[in-house]
Design a protein around this motif. Sequence first.
Motif, PDB file in Angstrom:
ATOM      1  N   GLN A  14       4.097   0.172  -2.549  1.00 42.07           N
ATOM      2  CA  GLN A  14       3.341   0.244  -1.500  1.00 42.07           C
ATOM      3  C   GLN A  14       2.805   1.920  -1.151  1.00 42.07           C
ATOM      4  OE1 GLN A  14       4.333  -1.696   2.069  1.00 42.07           O
ATOM      5  NE2 GLN A  14       2.774  -1.110   3.326  1.00 42.07           N
ATOM      6  N   HIS A  15       1.715   2.103  -0.642  1.00 42.37           N
ATOM      7  CA  HIS A  15       1.248   3.230  -0.650  1.00 42.37           C
ATOM      8  C   HIS A  15       1.457   3.590   0.950  1.00 42.37           C
ATOM      9  CE1 HIS A  15      -2.348   6.153  -0.639  1.00 42.37           C
ATOM     10  NE2 HIS A  15      -1.280   6.997  -0.567  1.00 42.37           N
ATOM     11  N   LEU A  16       2.203   4.667   1.234  1.00 46.06           N
ATOM     12  CA  LEU A  16       2.475   5.119   2.661  1.00 46.06           C
ATOM     13  C   LEU A  16       2.264   6.469   2.733  1.00 46.06           C
ATOM     14  CD1 LEU A  16       5.814   3.465   2.911  1.00 46.06           C
ATOM     15  CD2 LEU A  16       3.771   2.431   3.664  1.00 46.06           C
ATOM     16  N   THR A  31     -11.821  10.345   2.811  1.00 44.39           N
ATOM     17  CA  THR A  31     -12.003  10.541   1.440  1.00 44.39           C
ATOM     18  C   THR A  31     -11.921   8.699   0.754  1.00 44.39           C
ATOM     19  OG1 THR A  31     -10.765  12.402   1.225  1.00 44.39           O
ATOM     20  CG2 THR A  31     -11.021  11.173  -0.849  1.00 44.39           C
ATOM     21  N   CYS A  32     -10.961   7.795   1.381  1.00 44.69           N
ATOM     22  CA  CYS A  32     -10.858   6.651   0.872  1.00 44.69           C
ATOM     23  C   CYS A  32     -12.097   6.063   0.698  1.00 44.69           C
ATOM     24  CB  CYS A  32      -9.856   5.941   1.780  1.00 44.69           C
ATOM     25  SG  CYS A  32      -9.397   4.339   1.092  1.00 44.69           S
ATOM     26  N   PRO A  33     -12.312   5.525  -0.546  1.00 43.46           N
ATOM     27  CA  PRO A  33     -13.726   4.917  -0.858  1.00 43.46           C
ATOM     28  C   PRO A  33     -13.697   3.304  -0.148  1.00 43.46           C
ATOM     29  CG  PRO A  33     -12.490   4.988  -2.845  1.00 43.46           C
ATOM     30  CD  PRO A  33     -11.772   5.866  -1.811  1.00 43.46           C
ATOM     31  N   LEU A  34     -12.477   2.956   0.113  1.00 40.36           N
ATOM     32  CA  LEU A  34     -12.404   1.385   0.662  1.00 40.36           C
ATOM     33  C   LEU A  34     -11.929   1.326   1.941  1.00 40.36           C
ATOM     34  CD1 LEU A  34     -10.331  -0.174  -2.346  1.00 40.36           C
ATOM     35  CD2 LEU A  34     -12.815   0.142  -2.211  1.00 40.36           C
ATOM     36  N   ASP A  35     -12.293   2.315   2.615  1.00 40.30           N
ATOM     37  CA  ASP A  35     -11.622   2.636   4.233  1.00 40.30           C
ATOM     38  C   ASP A  35     -10.135   1.643   4.255  1.00 40.30           C
ATOM     39  OD1 ASP A  35     -13.923   3.800   4.911  1.00 40.30           O
ATOM     40  OD2 ASP A  35     -14.967   1.955   5.230  1.00 40.30           O
ATOM     41  N   ALA A  36      -9.239   2.019   3.650  1.00 38.22           N
ATOM     42  CA  ALA A  36      -7.937   1.565   3.640  1.00 38.22           C
ATOM     43  C   ALA A  36      -7.095   2.378   4.645  1.00 38.22           C
ATOM     44  CB  ALA A  36      -7.120   1.459   2.057  1.00 38.22           C
ATOM     45  N   ILE A  37      -7.667   3.571   5.065  1.00 38.39           N
ATOM     46  CA  ILE A  37      -6.574   4.458   5.923  1.00 38.39           C
ATOM     47  C   ILE A  37      -7.232   4.411   7.163  1.00 38.39           C
ATOM     48  CG2 ILE A  37      -6.112   6.835   6.251  1.00 38.39           C
ATOM     49  CD1 ILE A  37      -5.914   7.214   2.958  1.00 38.39           C
ATOM     50  N   THR A  38      -6.336   4.143   8.201  1.00 40.35           N
ATOM     51  CA  THR A  38      -7.107   4.207   9.550  1.00 40.35           C
ATOM     52  C   THR A  38      -5.777   5.138  10.401  1.00 40.35           C
ATOM     53  OG1 THR A  38      -5.713   2.099  10.080  1.00 40.35           O
ATOM     54  CG2 THR A  38      -7.876   1.829   9.716  1.00 40.35           C
ATOM     55  N   VAL A  45      -2.250   5.705   8.580  1.00 41.66           N
ATOM     56  CA  VAL A  45      -1.434   4.506   7.828  1.00 41.66           C
ATOM     57  C   VAL A  45      -2.640   3.994   6.908  1.00 41.66           C
ATOM     58  CG1 VAL A  45       0.018   4.025   9.962  1.00 41.66           C
ATOM     59  CG2 VAL A  45      -2.305   2.892   9.664  1.00 41.66           C
ATOM     60  N   VAL A  46      -1.771   3.352   5.915  1.00 38.67           N
ATOM     61  CA  VAL A  46      -2.576   2.696   4.802  1.00 38.67           C
ATOM     62  C   VAL A  46      -2.711   1.366   4.957  1.00 38.67           C
ATOM     63  CG1 VAL A  46      -2.966   2.688   2.389  1.00 38.67           C
ATOM     64  CG2 VAL A  46      -2.063   4.725   3.335  1.00 38.67           C
ATOM     65  N   ASP A  47      -3.714   0.521   4.926  1.00 40.15           N
ATOM     66  CA  ASP A  47      -3.624  -0.873   5.182  1.00 40.15           C
ATOM     67  C   ASP A  47      -3.284  -1.367   3.561  1.00 40.15           C
ATOM     68  OD1 ASP A  47      -4.240  -3.710   5.216  1.00 40.15           O
ATOM     69  OD2 ASP A  47      -5.686  -3.344   6.540  1.00 40.15           O
ATOM     70  N   ILE A  50      -5.672  -3.593   1.770  1.00 40.21           N
ATOM     71  CA  ILE A  50      -7.187  -2.900   1.289  1.00 40.21           C
ATOM     72  C   ILE A  50      -6.703  -2.041   0.063  1.00 40.21           C
ATOM     73  CG2 ILE A  50      -9.037  -1.885   2.174  1.00 40.21           C
ATOM     74  CD1 ILE A  50      -8.686  -2.603   4.767  1.00 40.21           C
ATOM     75  N   CYS A  51      -5.705  -1.375   0.253  1.00 36.91           N
ATOM     76  CA  CYS A  51      -5.378  -0.077  -0.716  1.00 36.91           C
ATOM     77  C   CYS A  51      -5.422  -0.724  -2.131  1.00 36.91           C
ATOM     78  CB  CYS A  51      -4.244   0.497  -0.159  1.00 36.91           C
ATOM     79  SG  CYS A  51      -3.739   1.896  -1.555  1.00 36.91           S
ATOM     80  N   LYS A  52      -6.066  -0.019  -2.943  1.00 32.24           N
ATOM     81  CA  LYS A  52      -6.098  -0.565  -4.309  1.00 32.24           C
ATOM     82  C   LYS A  52      -5.425   0.543  -5.281  1.00 32.24           C
ATOM     83  CE  LYS A  52      -8.558  -4.449  -4.296  1.00 32.24           C
ATOM     84  NZ  LYS A  52      -8.027  -4.902  -3.125  1.00 32.24           N
ATOM     85  N   ALA A  53      -4.691   1.549  -4.830  1.00 29.33           N
ATOM     86  CA  ALA A  53      -3.999   2.526  -5.371  1.00 29.33           C
ATOM     87  C   ALA A  53      -4.838   3.348  -6.463  1.00 29.33           C
ATOM     88  CB  ALA A  53      -2.690   1.704  -6.031  1.00 29.33           C
ATOM     89  N   CYS A  54      -6.193   3.395  -5.866  1.00 29.09           N
ATOM     90  CA  CYS A  54      -6.849   4.421  -6.693  1.00 29.09           C
ATOM     91  C   CYS A  54      -6.419   5.780  -7.027  1.00 29.09           C
ATOM     92  CB  CYS A  54      -8.426   4.165  -6.260  1.00 29.09           C
ATOM     93  SG  CYS A  54      -8.849   4.913  -4.825  1.00 29.09           S
ATOM     94  N   GLY A  55      -6.019   6.395  -5.977  1.00 26.75           N
ATOM     95  CA  GLY A  55      -5.607   7.644  -6.107  1.00 26.75           C
ATOM     96  C   GLY A  55      -6.565   8.621  -5.504  1.00 26.75           C
ATOM     97  N   ALA A  56      -7.613   8.283  -5.232  1.00 24.94           N
ATOM     98  CA  ALA A  56      -8.660   9.176  -4.599  1.00 24.94           C
ATOM     99  C   ALA A  56      -8.164  10.115  -3.430  1.00 24.94           C
ATOM    100  CB  ALA A  56     -10.050   8.450  -4.276  1.00 24.94           C
ATOM    101  N   CYS A  57      -7.273   9.671  -2.721  1.00 20.93           N
ATOM    102  CA  CYS A  57      -7.009  10.423  -1.438  1.00 20.93           C
ATOM    103  C   CYS A  57      -5.767  11.554  -1.904  1.00 20.93           C
ATOM    104  CB  CYS A  57      -6.412   9.413  -0.385  1.00 20.93           C
ATOM    105  SG  CYS A  57      -5.050   8.230  -1.103  1.00 20.93           S
ATOM    106  N   ILE A  58      -5.315  11.272  -2.700  1.00 20.71           N
ATOM    107  CA  ILE A  58      -3.894  12.036  -3.430  1.00 20.71           C
ATOM    108  C   ILE A  58      -4.194  13.640  -3.474  1.00 20.71           C
ATOM    109  CG2 ILE A  58      -1.861  12.382  -4.776  1.00 20.71           C
ATOM    110  CD1 ILE A  58      -2.166   9.464  -3.574  1.00 20.71           C
TER     111      ILE A  58
END
Length: 411
Positions: A14-16, A31-38, A45-47, A50-58
Motif C-alpha cells: 500500500q502506498h502511504l 500530480t496524480c493522474p488518477l486523483d488518488a491523493i486527497t 492521504v492516498v486512496d 484508486i492508486c495504481k502505483a504508477c509512481g508519477a507522484c514520487i
Amino acid sequence: MNAAGRDPGEVLRQHLIDPEICIRCNTCEETCPLDAITHDARNYVVDPEICKACGACITPCPTGAIDNWRQVLRVNVYTTAEQLTWDTLPAPIEVAAAADDDDLPPEVARITAQASEGQGGHVPPPWSAAHPFVNLYPLSRPAVATVSGNFRLTGDDASSDIRHIVLDFGATTFPVLEGQTIGIVPPGTDAQGRPHHIRLYSVASPRDGERPRYNNVALTVKRVTEDHSGMPVRGVASNFLCDLKRGATVNVVGPFGSSFLMPNHPGASLLMICTGTGAAPMRAMTEHRRRQIAQREGGKLMLFFGARVPEELPYHGPLMKLPRDFIDINLAFSRVPGQAKQYVQDRIRARGDDVVRLLASDQCHVYVCGLKSMEEGVAQAFRDVCRRHGNDWDAMLPRLREQGRFHLETY
Ligand SMILES: Cc1cc2nc3c(=O)[nH]c(=O)nc-3n(C[C@H](O)[C@H](O)[C@H](O)COP(=O)(O)OP(=O)(O)OC[C@H]3O[C@@H](n4cnc5c(N)ncnc54)[C@H](O)[C@@H]3O)c2cc1C
Ligand code: SF4
Ligand code: SF4
C-alpha cells in the motif's frame, strides 16, 4: 472473493504518505493522474482503491514523504479515513504469505517496484554535486526570514510581474545549493478554513548567498493573476510574496531537493533550458560559475531561455552583460510584434549541431525548468536534433538520468 470481486487474502503493497515529513505542499495531489491523493486540514492521504502505483507522484514530492509503502493483506488495507487521523506512519507488519518481493504475485511485484523507483526512476545528482541539506525546517518549526529586497524584474509595460525577492535568514542556519527549492508558508486560511498549503520556489542565488557571504537567498517569483486557462485569479502565495515590503517576515520550510543540483568538477558543462521563472535555478548556477570565473576550469555553459517578449525575461539585462566566451546564450521570444514566434525548442533545433556535440560529452549535464507545457516541445526538439545526427534521444535519456545528467523541474 468479496462482493467487489477481490481476494481479501491478496497481498498488496500500500502506498502511504508519511505525515511526519509531509509539508502539505499539494504537489502530489496536483500530480496524480488518477486523483488518488486527497487531504484535509491535517494530512495528505492516498486512496488505496484508486492508486495504481504508477509512481508519477514520487519524483515531484520535495520531501520524500510520498515514497512509503507497506505490505498489507487487502482485508487490512488502511482506509483514507484511518490515514487522516495519523501523526506517524504505522510500523511495518510482517505479512507471512509474502515476506519478500519474490513471493508477491508478479504483477504486484512489478508495479510496486516501479512505483518505488518513481516515474522513470529516481534521478541521482551529478556525481560531483555538493552535499545538499534537506528538510531542516519542517512545517511544525519553520525558519523565519526577513525580506531584505523586493524589486520588479520585468519591464514597466510588461504584462507579467516577476520579482526578485531576497530573504535574509539572520542568525538562522539555512544552507542551500543552486537547484534546490524552499517552501513558503502563506499566512491565513483557504475558503474551507484550512491553512494554505505550502508553495515551492527555486533558489535563484548561489550557495554563498545573493550577496556573497551574507546569509540570504534570492527567489524569482511570478505574480499569478490568471490560471493556466487565462481566467483571472489571485494566486495566494505569489501575491503574498510579491507584495512583501522590506522588513516583513516570512515562514520558510525546507530546503528541498537532492537531485536537481549542479556538478562541481572541472570541465563539467551545463546545458540549461528554461522559460519564465524557470530561470531561477539557471541564474543560481550561472552566478555560481561566474563567481569562480577566475579559476576557469573549462566546461561550457549553454543557455536556451524563452519568454513572450524581452521585457518579460527575468534577468535579461545582467544576462546580456555576461562575456560571450563564458556563456552561450540563445533567447526565444514568442510574442514580439512583427517577428515570427520562437520557442526554446526552435532555438535548440537551430543550434542542433552544437547541442548534439555537447550532449555527446560525458561532461554535459542537462537542466530543464519552467512551465509543464514546455516539456513535450523540448523533448521533441532533442529527439529531432539527435535523429539528424544518427542518435536516438529516447535511448540516450535513461542513461543520462541514471548518471545524474538530466534534470527536469516543471510546474
Ligand atoms: C519545484 C517547484 C519550483 C517552483 N519554483 C517557482 C519559482 O521559482 N518561481 C515561481 O514563481 N513559481 C515557482 N513554482 C510555482 C509556485 O510553487 C506556485 O505554484 C505559484 O507561485 C502559484 O502559487 P499561488 O499560491 O500564487 O497560486 P495558487 O493560489 O496556488 O493558484 C491559483 C491558480 O493559478 C493557477 N496557477 C498556479 N501557478 C501558475 C502559474 N505559474 N501560471 C499560471 N497559473 C498558475 C493554479 O492552477 C490555480 O488555478 C514552483 C513550483 C514547484 C513545484
Ligand atoms: S510533501 Fe508535498 S508532495 Fe510530498 S507527500 Fe506531502 S503534500 Fe505530497
Ligand atoms: S502512485 Fe500514481 S496513482 Fe498512486 S498516488 Fe501516486 S500518482 Fe497517484
